[in-house]
Design a protein around this motif. Structure first.
Motif, PDB file in Angstrom:
ATOM      1  N   GLU A  89       3.575 -10.000 -10.048  1.00 49.76           N
ATOM      2  CA  GLU A  89       5.002  -9.688  -9.927  1.00 49.76           C
ATOM      3  C   GLU A  89       5.244  -8.257  -9.439  1.00 49.76           C
ATOM      4  O   GLU A  89       6.245  -7.986  -8.795  1.00 49.76           O
ATOM      5  N   THR A  90       4.340  -7.338  -9.758  1.00 47.81           N
ATOM      6  CA  THR A  90       4.521  -5.932  -9.385  1.00 47.81           C
ATOM      7  C   THR A  90       3.703  -5.538  -8.164  1.00 47.81           C
ATOM      8  O   THR A  90       3.707  -4.369  -7.781  1.00 47.81           O
ATOM      9  N   ALA A  91       3.011  -6.481  -7.548  1.00 44.38           N
ATOM     10  CA  ALA A  91       2.125  -6.168  -6.423  1.00 44.38           C
ATOM     11  C   ALA A  91       2.846  -5.480  -5.266  1.00 44.38           C
ATOM     12  O   ALA A  91       2.308  -4.574  -4.642  1.00 44.38           O
ATOM     13  N   SER A  92       4.062  -5.888  -4.982  1.00 45.48           N
ATOM     14  CA  SER A  92       4.800  -5.265  -3.888  1.00 45.48           C
ATOM     15  C   SER A  92       5.761  -4.194  -4.390  1.00 45.48           C
ATOM     16  O   SER A  92       6.606  -3.715  -3.645  1.00 45.48           O
TER      17      SER A  92
ATOM     18  N   VAL B 203       6.420 -17.400 -16.466  1.00 41.79           N
ATOM     19  CA  VAL B 203       7.874 -17.277 -16.632  1.00 41.79           C
ATOM     20  C   VAL B 203       8.211 -15.965 -17.339  1.00 41.79           C
ATOM     21  O   VAL B 203       9.138 -15.248 -16.947  1.00 41.79           O
ATOM     22  N   LEU B 204       7.452 -15.625 -18.372  1.00 37.31           N
ATOM     23  CA  LEU B 204       7.695 -14.389 -19.123  1.00 37.31           C
ATOM     24  C   LEU B 204       7.523 -13.168 -18.224  1.00 37.31           C
ATOM     25  O   LEU B 204       8.329 -12.229 -18.281  1.00 37.31           O
ATOM     26  N   ALA B 205       6.495 -13.158 -17.391  1.00 38.03           N
ATOM     27  CA  ALA B 205       6.274 -12.027 -16.485  1.00 38.03           C
ATOM     28  C   ALA B 205       7.455 -11.862 -15.536  1.00 38.03           C
ATOM     29  O   ALA B 205       7.941 -10.738 -15.328  1.00 38.03           O
ATOM     30  N   LYS B 206       7.934 -12.956 -14.980  1.00 35.94           N
ATOM     31  CA  LYS B 206       9.093 -12.882 -14.078  1.00 35.94           C
ATOM     32  C   LYS B 206      10.319 -12.380 -14.823  1.00 35.94           C
ATOM     33  O   LYS B 206      11.057 -11.525 -14.318  1.00 35.94           O
TER      34      LYS B 206
ATOM     35  N   SER C 181       0.817  -1.205   0.000  1.00 34.08           N
ATOM     36  CA  SER C 181       0.000   0.000   0.000  1.00 34.08           C
ATOM     37  C   SER C 181       0.855   1.263   0.000  1.00 34.08           C
ATOM     38  O   SER C 181       0.367   2.331   0.317  1.00 34.08           O
ATOM     39  N   GLY C 182       2.119   1.148  -0.331  1.00 33.55           N
ATOM     40  CA  GLY C 182       3.008   2.295  -0.363  1.00 33.55           C
ATOM     41  C   GLY C 182       2.715   3.191  -1.553  1.00 33.55           C
ATOM     42  O   GLY C 182       1.632   3.210  -2.108  1.00 33.55           O
ATOM     43  N   SER C 183       3.721   3.972  -1.952  1.00 29.95           N
ATOM     44  CA  SER C 183       3.516   4.940  -3.025  1.00 29.95           C
ATOM     45  C   SER C 183       3.640   4.312  -4.416  1.00 29.95           C
ATOM     46  O   SER C 183       3.603   5.024  -5.400  1.00 29.95           O
ATOM     47  N   THR C 184       3.806   2.994  -4.491  1.00 32.76           N
ATOM     48  CA  THR C 184       3.940   2.332  -5.778  1.00 32.76           C
ATOM     49  C   THR C 184       2.605   2.325  -6.510  1.00 32.76           C
ATOM     50  O   THR C 184       1.594   1.917  -5.975  1.00 32.76           O
ATOM     51  N   ASN C 185       2.637   2.780  -7.751  1.00 35.17           N
ATOM     52  CA  ASN C 185       1.424   2.791  -8.564  1.00 35.17           C
ATOM     53  C   ASN C 185       1.806   2.319  -9.959  1.00 35.17           C
ATOM     54  O   ASN C 185       2.096   3.131 -10.827  1.00 35.17           O
TER      55      ASN C 185
END
Length: 156
Positions: free
Chosen positions: A55-58, A140-143, A30-34
């Protein structure tokens, strides 16, 4: 209250004051990552977008706000055959060209993943195995994409 219950309560109180924070807790996500991922066409595109969101959730180190767009291509190749010409082994290759738009800056790159699978004898089994292989290839591609983005950002 039994001695065991009292010890458990005392242990929980002591543990809560130790400063422990879970790695994947709500404070990280829930930080400033958008980071948003644009829609990607097709079943495999949907699987790739879902995997990228995971993969980008955190967050991604060095990225506060970004929009990721992906151009996905998928190819199926039959690589193993019986003596009667029926396919027994196949591969799915996914190639993704991505652009990370961070407002005043952008990154781009290309990654691919290849997944092999055995072809079942039934036609419906082949479709199911192909869909499963495509989803595994999307993960695998996303990672690979997020690892490449992180690597590019650390080289700057």
């Amino acid at each position: 209250m039994t001695l065991r219950t009292a010890a458990l309560i005392a242990g929980l109180i002591a543990l809560s004051a130790c400063g422990f924070q879970p790695v994947h807790g709500p404070e990280l996500s829930s930080g400033s990552t958008n980071i948003s991922i644009e829609e990607i066409d097709g079943r495999t595109g949907h699987a790739l977008r879902k995997a990228l969101l995971q993969e980008t959730a955190s967050g991604v180190p060095g990225v506060e706000s970004a929009v990721i767009s992906v151009n996905l291509s998928e190819s199926l190749q039959r690589i193993g055959f019986n003596s009667d010409g029926v396919s027994t082994r196949s591969s799915i290759t996914l190639r993704g060209q991505y652009v990370v738009d961070m407002g005043d800056d952008a990154l781009s790159g290309q990654e691919q993943s290849v997944v092999y699978y055995s072809v079942p004898a039934s036609p419906y089994g082949d479709i199911s195995a192909q869909n499963d292989a495509a989803e595994r290839a999307a993960n695998v591609l996303a990672k690979n994409m997020i690892d490449d983005i992180t690597l590019q950002l650390t080289r700057r």
